[in-house]
Design a protein around this motif. Structure first.
Motif, PDB file in Angstrom:
ATOM      1  N   ASP A   1       0.828  -1.203   0.000  1.00  0.00           N
ATOM      2  CA  ASP A   1       0.000   0.000   0.000  1.00  0.00           C
ATOM      3  C   ASP A   1       0.862   1.254   0.000  1.00  0.00           C
ATOM      4  O   ASP A   1       2.020   1.239   0.429  1.00  0.00           O
ATOM      5  CB  ASP A   1      -0.900   0.025   1.238  1.00  0.00           C
ATOM      6  CG  ASP A   1      -1.793  -1.196   1.333  1.00  0.00           C
ATOM      7  OD1 ASP A   1      -2.395  -1.556   0.307  1.00  0.00           O
ATOM      8  OD2 ASP A   1      -1.871  -1.785   2.426  1.00  0.00           O
ATOM      9  N   SER A   2       0.284   2.337  -0.462  1.00  0.00           N
ATOM     10  CA  SER A   2       0.929   3.635  -0.288  1.00  0.00           C
ATOM     11  C   SER A   2       0.952   3.961   1.200  1.00  0.00           C
ATOM     12  O   SER A   2       0.053   3.577   1.953  1.00  0.00           O
ATOM     13  CB  SER A   2       0.176   4.722  -1.058  1.00  0.00           C
ATOM     14  OG  SER A   2       0.258   4.471  -2.454  1.00  0.00           O
ATOM     15  N   ILE A   3       1.987   4.674   1.621  1.00  0.00           N
ATOM     16  CA  ILE A   3       2.200   4.934   3.040  1.00  0.00           C
ATOM     17  C   ILE A   3       2.249   6.436   3.279  1.00  0.00           C
ATOM     18  O   ILE A   3       2.895   7.182   2.533  1.00  0.00           O
ATOM     19  CB  ILE A   3       3.539   4.318   3.523  1.00  0.00           C
ATOM     20  CG1 ILE A   3       3.564   2.815   3.279  1.00  0.00           C
ATOM     21  CG2 ILE A   3       3.780   4.627   4.999  1.00  0.00           C
ATOM     22  CD1 ILE A   3       2.658   2.021   4.157  1.00  0.00           C
ATOM     23  N   ARG A   4       1.577   6.877   4.324  1.00  0.00           N
ATOM     24  CA  ARG A   4       1.662   8.277   4.730  1.00  0.00           C
ATOM     25  C   ARG A   4       1.988   8.328   6.218  1.00  0.00           C
ATOM     26  O   ARG A   4       1.556   7.473   6.991  1.00  0.00           O
ATOM     27  CB  ARG A   4       0.364   9.027   4.430  1.00  0.00           C
ATOM     28  CG  ARG A   4       0.009   9.067   2.946  1.00  0.00           C
ATOM     29  CD  ARG A   4      -1.115  10.044   2.654  1.00  0.00           C
ATOM     30  NE  ARG A   4      -0.711  11.427   2.790  1.00  0.00           N
ATOM     31  CZ  ARG A   4      -0.093  12.124   1.837  1.00  0.00           C
ATOM     32  NH1 ARG A   4       0.174  11.559   0.664  1.00  0.00           N
ATOM     33  NH2 ARG A   4       0.233  13.375   2.032  1.00  0.00           N
ATOM     34  N   GLN A   5       2.757   9.336   6.602  1.00  0.00           N
ATOM     35  CA  GLN A   5       3.159   9.523   7.987  1.00  0.00           C
ATOM     36  C   GLN A   5       2.646  10.865   8.484  1.00  0.00           C
ATOM     37  O   GLN A   5       2.732  11.870   7.769  1.00  0.00           O
ATOM     38  CB  GLN A   5       4.693   9.474   8.088  1.00  0.00           C
ATOM     39  CG  GLN A   5       5.226   9.686   9.496  1.00  0.00           C
ATOM     40  CD  GLN A   5       6.749   9.737   9.522  1.00  0.00           C
ATOM     41  OE1 GLN A   5       7.377  10.122   8.534  1.00  0.00           O
ATOM     42  NE2 GLN A   5       7.350   9.341  10.625  1.00  0.00           N
ATOM     43  N   ILE A   6       2.104  10.873   9.700  1.00  0.00           N
ATOM     44  CA  ILE A   6       1.689  12.136  10.299  1.00  0.00           C
ATOM     45  C   ILE A   6       2.911  12.792  10.923  1.00  0.00           C
ATOM     46  O   ILE A   6       3.556  12.217  11.805  1.00  0.00           O
ATOM     47  CB  ILE A   6       0.594  11.930  11.367  1.00  0.00           C
ATOM     48  CG1 ILE A   6      -0.638  11.258  10.747  1.00  0.00           C
ATOM     49  CG2 ILE A   6       0.216  13.258  12.021  1.00  0.00           C
ATOM     50  CD1 ILE A   6      -1.310  12.094   9.681  1.00  0.00           C
TER      51      ILE A   6
ATOM     52  N   SER B   1      -0.025  15.108   7.074  1.00  0.00           N
ATOM     53  CA  SER B   1       0.307  13.796   6.520  1.00  0.00           C
ATOM     54  C   SER B   1       1.325  13.967   5.402  1.00  0.00           C
ATOM     55  O   SER B   1       1.176  14.831   4.535  1.00  0.00           O
ATOM     56  CB  SER B   1      -0.956  13.094   6.000  1.00  0.00           C
ATOM     57  OG  SER B   1      -1.443  13.725   4.840  1.00  0.00           O
ATOM     58  N   VAL B   2       2.376  13.141   5.467  1.00  0.00           N
ATOM     59  CA  VAL B   2       3.479  13.221   4.510  1.00  0.00           C
ATOM     60  C   VAL B   2       3.619  11.878   3.810  1.00  0.00           C
ATOM     61  O   VAL B   2       3.636  10.823   4.459  1.00  0.00           O
ATOM     62  CB  VAL B   2       4.801  13.575   5.234  1.00  0.00           C
ATOM     63  CG1 VAL B   2       5.956  13.650   4.238  1.00  0.00           C
ATOM     64  CG2 VAL B   2       4.656  14.884   5.997  1.00  0.00           C
ATOM     65  N   SER B   3       3.732  11.901   2.488  1.00  0.00           N
ATOM     66  CA  SER B   3       3.885  10.669   1.721  1.00  0.00           C
ATOM     67  C   SER B   3       5.290  10.106   1.884  1.00  0.00           C
ATOM     68  O   SER B   3       6.283  10.840   1.863  1.00  0.00           O
ATOM     69  CB  SER B   3       3.610  10.949   0.238  1.00  0.00           C
ATOM     70  OG  SER B   3       3.813   9.782  -0.529  1.00  0.00           O
ATOM     71  N   LEU B   4       5.371   8.776   2.069  1.00  0.00           N
ATOM     72  CA  LEU B   4       6.645   8.079   2.136  1.00  0.00           C
ATOM     73  C   LEU B   4       6.824   7.240   0.872  1.00  0.00           C
ATOM     74  O   LEU B   4       5.854   6.896   0.201  1.00  0.00           O
ATOM     75  CB  LEU B   4       6.700   7.171   3.369  1.00  0.00           C
ATOM     76  CG  LEU B   4       6.520   7.862   4.729  1.00  0.00           C
ATOM     77  CD1 LEU B   4       6.592   6.836   5.850  1.00  0.00           C
ATOM     78  CD2 LEU B   4       7.567   8.950   4.941  1.00  0.00           C
ATOM     79  N   VAL B   5       8.062   6.905   0.565  1.00  0.00           N
ATOM     80  CA  VAL B   5       8.349   6.103  -0.630  1.00  0.00           C
ATOM     81  C   VAL B   5       8.027   4.644  -0.317  1.00  0.00           C
ATOM     82  O   VAL B   5       8.693   4.012   0.507  1.00  0.00           O
ATOM     83  CB  VAL B   5       9.828   6.242  -1.051  1.00  0.00           C
ATOM     84  CG1 VAL B   5      10.108   5.392  -2.288  1.00  0.00           C
ATOM     85  CG2 VAL B   5      10.170   7.709  -1.315  1.00  0.00           C
ATOM     86  N   ARG B   6       7.002   4.128  -0.972  1.00  0.00           N
ATOM     87  CA  ARG B   6       6.521   2.788  -0.665  1.00  0.00           C
ATOM     88  C   ARG B   6       7.604   1.722  -0.812  1.00  0.00           C
ATOM     89  O   ARG B   6       7.678   0.791   0.005  1.00  0.00           O
ATOM     90  CB  ARG B   6       5.319   2.436  -1.549  1.00  0.00           C
ATOM     91  CG  ARG B   6       4.723   1.071  -1.258  1.00  0.00           C
ATOM     92  CD  ARG B   6       3.456   0.848  -2.042  1.00  0.00           C
ATOM     93  NE  ARG B   6       3.698   0.910  -3.484  1.00  0.00           N
ATOM     94  CZ  ARG B   6       2.721   0.872  -4.399  1.00  0.00           C
ATOM     95  NH1 ARG B   6       1.456   0.794  -4.014  1.00  0.00           N
ATOM     96  NH2 ARG B   6       3.004   0.907  -5.680  1.00  0.00           N
ATOM     97  N   ASP B   7       8.435   1.831  -1.814  1.00  0.00           N
ATOM     98  CA  ASP B   7       9.455   0.815  -2.060  1.00  0.00           C
ATOM     99  C   ASP B   7      10.521   0.774  -0.979  1.00  0.00           C
ATOM    100  O   ASP B   7      11.328  -0.151  -0.927  1.00  0.00           O
ATOM    101  CB  ASP B   7      10.120   1.047  -3.421  1.00  0.00           C
ATOM    102  CG  ASP B   7       9.205   0.661  -4.578  1.00  0.00           C
ATOM    103  OD1 ASP B   7       8.187  -0.023  -4.320  1.00  0.00           O
ATOM    104  OD2 ASP B   7       9.506   1.043  -5.727  1.00  0.00           O
ATOM    105  N   GLU B   8      10.546   1.782  -0.112  1.00  0.00           N
ATOM    106  CA  GLU B   8      11.513   1.809   0.983  1.00  0.00           C
ATOM    107  C   GLU B   8      10.896   1.351   2.302  1.00  0.00           C
ATOM    108  O   GLU B   8      11.570   1.345   3.325  1.00  0.00           O
ATOM    109  CB  GLU B   8      12.074   3.228   1.146  1.00  0.00           C
ATOM    110  CG  GLU B   8      12.877   3.713  -0.052  1.00  0.00           C
ATOM    111  CD  GLU B   8      13.363   5.140   0.102  1.00  0.00           C
ATOM    112  OE1 GLU B   8      12.997   5.785   1.109  1.00  0.00           O
ATOM    113  OE2 GLU B   8      14.109   5.612  -0.776  1.00  0.00           O
TER     114      GLU B   8
END
Length: 242
Positions: free
Chosen positions: A153-158, A163-170
């Motif tokens: 899944d796509s990942i977001r961090q608060i 909310s900030v998008s994170l690089v899914r492959d990492e």
């Protein structure tokens, strides 16, 4: 088992085994909305915990099995062993205040500093023997091996309220087993308890060791919510029968 027999049994395990697994079963049934702790719920006709133990018995590593249970459930587990004619050898240990303390209690039975020690969630009944063996092999080479899978899944961090998008492959989702050289794991667990210790990898990393990841499987689910039992039963039905 008497105290003298217990000591003899532990010495025998230490002398004969280079691989160990500490299966931590301290969970309650709160999120399952069950009066019975989730490790004892039935999955395909027998308790979840028995499936977990069987996975390690079926591996090529054939580790000595240390089961950590709250003292209040020792008698219940013995009752289940009789009821289901469960014969896989294992050593029963009393759990501690937290998972951290429970793992420490299990480690107390292992004196061989050259051994490899896996730590496994009791409620991961679908861990494959292949994944288990790969983890032991990685730990033998690098000292650490933590089973993980890439996020689907796509990942977001608060962060600071946004909310900030994170690089899914990492992003990797951590599972168990988490496997280490006994000498390293013991030293790491000599650290004072910290609430940031969410698993064994976080304890060992805090001690200063690099964590090596090994490939897991998305079917290696942790039984946490009621629907997880139905998912696990479906996944088991698709596995080839031994």
């Amino acid at each position: 088992m008497t105290a003298s027999n217990l000591t003899s049994h532990i010495s025998h395990l230490t002398a004969q085994n280079k691989n160990y697994v500490i299966i931590v079963a301290g969970g309650s049934g709160s999120r399952m909305r069950s009066a019975v702790p989730k490790q004892f719920l039935l999955l395909n006709g027998k308790p979840v915990l028995m499936h977990t133990i069987e996975a390690f018995e079926q591996s090529e590593a054939k580790p000595a099995i240390i089961l950590v249970l709250p003292a209040a459930y020792h008698a219940y587990w013995q009752q289940l062993i009789q009821e289901y004619s469960f014969t896989i050898s294992h050593q029963l240990v009393t759990g501690g205040e937290t998972r951290f303390h429970s793992v420490k209690n299990g480690l107390d039975l292992i004196t061989d500093q050259e051994a490899l020690v896996a730590v496994q969630d009791a409620v991961r009944p679908l861990t494959s023997p292949y994944i288990i063996d790969e983890a032991y092999q990685c730990a033998a080479k690098h000292g650490t091996a933590v089973v993980a899978v890439k996020s689907r899944d796509s990942i977001r961090q608060i962060k600071e309220g946004r909310s900030v998008s994170l690089v899914r492959d990492e992003i990797y989702l951590v599972q168990t087993p988490q496997t280490f050289r006994a000498s390293l794991l013991r030293k790491a667990y000599e650290q004072p308890f910290d609430t940031r210790f969410t698993d064994d990898a976080s304890v060992v990393e805090q001690y200063g060791a690099e964590i090596k990841l090994t490939e897991g499987d998305h079917s290696n689910i942790k039984i946490t919510f009621p629907e997880d039992i139905a998912i696990a039963e479906l996944l088991l039905s698709k596995k080839p029968q031994l």
